[in-house]
Design a protein around this motif. Structure first.
Motif, PDB file in Angstrom:
ATOM      1  N   PHE A  26      19.190  52.541  44.542  1.00 59.85           N
ATOM      2  CA  PHE A  26      19.968  53.692  44.107  1.00 59.85           C
ATOM      3  C   PHE A  26      21.103  54.015  45.070  1.00 59.85           C
ATOM      4  N   GLY A  27      20.951  53.668  46.336  1.00 62.36           N
ATOM      5  CA  GLY A  27      22.034  53.891  47.296  1.00 62.36           C
ATOM      6  C   GLY A  27      23.251  53.047  46.962  1.00 62.36           C
ATOM      7  N   ALA A  28      23.026  51.769  46.653  1.00 59.99           N
ATOM      8  CA  ALA A  28      24.135  50.891  46.283  1.00 59.99           C
ATOM      9  C   ALA A  28      24.750  51.323  44.961  1.00 59.99           C
ATOM     10  N   LEU A  29      23.921  51.782  44.038  1.00 59.39           N
ATOM     11  CA  LEU A  29      24.428  52.256  42.753  1.00 59.39           C
ATOM     12  C   LEU A  29      25.305  53.485  42.946  1.00 59.39           C
ATOM     13  N   ALA A  30      24.875  54.406  43.790  1.00 62.57           N
ATOM     14  CA  ALA A  30      25.655  55.615  44.045  1.00 62.57           C
ATOM     15  C   ALA A  30      26.994  55.270  44.691  1.00 62.57           C
ATOM     16  N   LYS A  31      26.980  54.322  45.630  1.00 61.93           N
ATOM     17  CA  LYS A  31      28.235  53.912  46.269  1.00 61.93           C
ATOM     18  C   LYS A  31      29.185  53.299  45.254  1.00 61.93           C
ATOM     19  N   GLU A  32      28.647  52.483  44.360  1.00 64.49           N
ATOM     20  CA  GLU A  32      29.486  51.844  43.343  1.00 64.49           C
ATOM     21  C   GLU A  32      30.063  52.879  42.381  1.00 64.49           C
ATOM     22  N   LEU A  33      29.256  53.846  41.993  1.00 63.90           N
ATOM     23  CA  LEU A  33      29.721  54.864  41.057  1.00 63.90           C
ATOM     24  C   LEU A  33      30.731  55.815  41.684  1.00 63.90           C
ATOM     25  N   GLU A  36      33.058  53.825  46.466  1.00 62.27           N
ATOM     26  CA  GLU A  36      33.087  53.392  47.849  1.00 62.27           C
ATOM     27  C   GLU A  36      33.113  51.874  47.909  1.00 62.27           C
ATOM     28  N   ASP A  37      33.883  51.339  48.839  1.00 58.85           N
ATOM     29  CA  ASP A  37      34.023  49.887  48.967  1.00 58.85           C
ATOM     30  C   ASP A  37      32.800  49.325  49.671  1.00 58.85           C
ATOM     31  N   THR A  38      32.044  48.480  48.955  1.00 59.02           N
ATOM     32  CA  THR A  38      30.843  47.897  49.541  1.00 59.02           C
ATOM     33  C   THR A  38      31.115  46.511  50.110  1.00 59.02           C
ATOM     34  N   HIS A  39      32.225  45.880  49.713  1.00 57.24           N
ATOM     35  CA  HIS A  39      32.565  44.558  50.193  1.00 57.24           C
ATOM     36  C   HIS A  39      33.935  44.599  50.854  1.00 57.24           C
ATOM     37  N   ARG A  40      34.092  43.789  51.856  1.00 60.26           N
ATOM     38  CA  ARG A  40      35.405  43.668  52.476  1.00 60.26           C
ATOM     39  C   ARG A  40      36.301  42.868  51.547  1.00 60.26           C
ATOM     40  N   SER A  41      37.431  43.425  51.196  1.00 59.90           N
ATOM     41  CA  SER A  41      38.342  42.701  50.320  1.00 59.90           C
ATOM     42  C   SER A  41      39.427  42.044  51.170  1.00 59.90           C
ATOM     43  N   THR A  42      39.877  40.909  50.713  1.00 59.11           N
ATOM     44  CA  THR A  42      40.952  40.217  51.393  1.00 59.11           C
ATOM     45  C   THR A  42      42.228  40.456  50.612  1.00 59.11           C
ATOM     46  N   ASP A  43      43.335  40.545  51.322  1.00 57.21           N
ATOM     47  CA  ASP A  43      44.606  40.745  50.651  1.00 57.21           C
ATOM     48  C   ASP A  43      45.052  39.426  50.057  1.00 57.21           C
ATOM     49  N   VAL A  44      45.117  39.395  48.753  1.00 61.48           N
ATOM     50  CA  VAL A  44      45.505  38.190  48.030  1.00 61.48           C
ATOM     51  C   VAL A  44      46.755  38.502  47.224  1.00 61.48           C
ATOM     52  N   GLU A  45      47.765  37.693  47.402  1.00 57.41           N
ATOM     53  CA  GLU A  45      48.966  37.849  46.601  1.00 57.41           C
ATOM     54  C   GLU A  45      48.627  37.515  45.156  1.00 57.41           C
TER      55      GLU A  45
END
Length: 62
Positions: A26-33, A36-45
């Motif tokens: 439920f913690g991950a679900l709450a973050k997703e809803l 909140e960013d759960t994964h590090r995103s890379t800057d992609v053109e």
């Protein structure tokens, strides 16, 4: 005719969903809803993404 096998499959899936216990994070679900960013995103053109080779060449603007 021929619906018996499909109906049996649907019944099996419905029972499985109804009676099986699920361990929900439920913690991950709450973050997703909450967005909140759960994964590090890379800057992609936009043109450097993994699907750029499959893009329609007629729609390219370069």
């Amino acid at each position: 005719m021929g619906r018996g096998r499909a109906k049996a499959k649907q019944t099996k899936v419905a029972r499985d969903l109804k009676y099986r216990t699920h361990e929900t994070d439920f913690g991950a679900l709450a973050k997703e809803l909450h967005g909140e960013d759960t994964h590090r995103s890379t800057d992609v053109e936009p043109d450097d993404d993994e699907w750029s080779d499959h893009a329609d060449p007629r729609r390219r603007t370069d």
